[in-house]
Design a protein around this motif. Structure first.
Motif, PDB file in Angstrom:
ATOM      1  N   PRO A  33      25.414  35.633  45.684  1.00 47.46           N
ATOM      2  CA  PRO A  33      26.736  36.252  45.602  1.00 47.46           C
ATOM      3  C   PRO A  33      27.330  36.166  44.202  1.00 47.46           C
ATOM      4  O   PRO A  33      26.817  35.459  43.336  1.00 47.46           O
ATOM      5  CB  PRO A  33      27.578  35.423  46.579  1.00 47.46           C
ATOM      6  N   GLU A  34      28.438  36.849  44.034  1.00 48.53           N
ATOM      7  CA  GLU A  34      29.165  36.818  42.770  1.00 48.53           C
ATOM      8  C   GLU A  34      29.617  35.396  42.456  1.00 48.53           C
ATOM      9  O   GLU A  34      29.929  34.620  43.356  1.00 48.53           O
ATOM     10  CB  GLU A  34      30.422  37.691  42.876  1.00 48.53           C
TER      11      GLU A  34
ATOM     12  N   ILE B 199      29.872  26.176  43.821  1.00 45.05           N
ATOM     13  CA  ILE B 199      30.577  26.045  42.547  1.00 45.05           C
ATOM     14  C   ILE B 199      31.836  26.910  42.618  1.00 45.05           C
ATOM     15  O   ILE B 199      31.882  27.889  43.369  1.00 45.05           O
ATOM     16  CB  ILE B 199      29.684  26.426  41.340  1.00 45.05           C
ATOM     17  N   PRO B 200      32.858  26.560  41.844  1.00 45.41           N
ATOM     18  CA  PRO B 200      34.119  27.299  41.933  1.00 45.41           C
ATOM     19  C   PRO B 200      33.987  28.760  41.487  1.00 45.41           C
ATOM     20  O   PRO B 200      33.200  29.088  40.597  1.00 45.41           O
ATOM     21  CB  PRO B 200      35.051  26.546  40.975  1.00 45.41           C
ATOM     22  N   TRP B 201      34.765  29.596  42.127  1.00 45.43           N
ATOM     23  CA  TRP B 201      34.874  31.006  41.765  1.00 45.43           C
ATOM     24  C   TRP B 201      35.486  31.109  40.377  1.00 45.43           C
ATOM     25  O   TRP B 201      36.443  30.398  40.064  1.00 45.43           O
ATOM     26  CB  TRP B 201      35.768  31.728  42.769  1.00 45.43           C
TER      27      TRP B 201
ATOM     28  N   GLN C  84      34.983  42.267  36.803  1.00 46.72           N
ATOM     29  CA  GLN C  84      33.906  42.967  37.513  1.00 46.72           C
ATOM     30  C   GLN C  84      33.599  42.360  38.880  1.00 46.72           C
ATOM     31  O   GLN C  84      32.823  42.916  39.636  1.00 46.72           O
ATOM     32  CB  GLN C  84      32.645  42.992  36.657  1.00 46.72           C
ATOM     33  N   ARG C  85      34.195  41.237  39.191  1.00 46.91           N
ATOM     34  CA  ARG C  85      33.948  40.587  40.486  1.00 46.91           C
ATOM     35  C   ARG C  85      34.988  41.056  41.488  1.00 46.91           C
ATOM     36  O   ARG C  85      36.165  41.163  41.158  1.00 46.91           O
ATOM     37  CB  ARG C  85      33.971  39.069  40.321  1.00 46.91           C
TER      38      ARG C  85
ATOM     39  N   LYS D 291      34.436  36.511  50.148  1.00 49.39           N
ATOM     40  CA  LYS D 291      33.261  36.941  50.914  1.00 49.39           C
ATOM     41  C   LYS D 291      31.976  36.309  50.405  1.00 49.39           C
ATOM     42  O   LYS D 291      30.891  36.777  50.722  1.00 49.39           O
ATOM     43  CB  LYS D 291      33.142  38.465  50.882  1.00 49.39           C
ATOM     44  N   ARG D 292      32.083  35.249  49.636  1.00 46.96           N
ATOM     45  CA  ARG D 292      30.865  34.646  49.075  1.00 46.96           C
ATOM     46  C   ARG D 292      29.953  34.099  50.163  1.00 46.96           C
ATOM     47  O   ARG D 292      28.744  34.258  50.092  1.00 46.96           O
ATOM     48  CB  ARG D 292      31.200  33.564  48.049  1.00 46.96           C
TER      49      ARG D 292
END
Length: 178
Positions: free
Chosen positions: A19-20, A125-127, A132-133, A138-139
């Motif tokens: 995921p992003e 890990i933290p967002w 662009q994300r 929704k990770r």
């Protein structure tokens, strides 16, 4: 002058997916530095900066083509290992999520492009904000989507968790055993 034997050098290909904002690029850079080799950045980032507008399904196809071209170019420069920060699997999943479908050629290419190992980056890990994300909440959904798709396709993969140093160590151990 060296004699051309016609043999192609053997390259191990490692794909990083997930995921992003799960540390894919950081891991790709650290692995490339560790192995003194090339890594393939995510072409979509440069493309999205270049177009300076919301992307379309047609843009995803352009990104897919250029990701393949970039990987093919860098594979020629790599030593015995090539690290890919992303693959067409990411584009396929994104296309299906955003548009409800994915062009057949991309789905076929996902199945036929070979990687010796996929590293699936976890959401531990933290967002990090980035224009662009798109989906910070929704990770977990995307992580499970990637995991199920890797299993469905029968691809060799491991889940990568922890600090950047722990992720690097686990990745190196697995790659060294290939």
């Amino acid at each position: 002058m060296e004699k051309n034997t016609g043999s192609k050098k053997k390259i191990l290909k490692i794909a990083i997916v997930g995921p992003e904002s799960t540390g894919k690029t950081v891991l790709a850079e650290m692995l490339a530095q560790h192995y003194h080799t090339e890594w393939v950045p995510e072409y979509a980032r440069d493309y999205l900066n270049m177009i300076n507008r919301p992307y379309t399904k047609d843009d995803l196809e352009i990104m897919a083509i250029e990701q393949i071209n970039l990987e093919n170019r860098l594979e020629k420069k790599a030593n015995s290992l090539l690290i890919s920060d992303t693959t067409l699997l990411v584009i396929k999943i994104w296309c299906e999520f955003r548009y409800g479908e994915c062009p057949e050629w991309i789905r076929e290419e996902v199945q036929h492009r070979f990687y010796n190992l996929h590293l699936l980056t976890a959401i531990d890990i933290p967002w990090e904000e980035d224009p662009q994300r798109e989906h910070p909440h929704k990770r977990e959904y995307f992580y499970e989507l990637y995991r199920r798709e890797l299993e469905r396709l029968g691809f060799d993969f491991i889940e990568i968790r922890g600090t950047p140093a722990e992720r690097l160590k686990k990745s190196i151990e697995k790659i060294n055993n290939l």
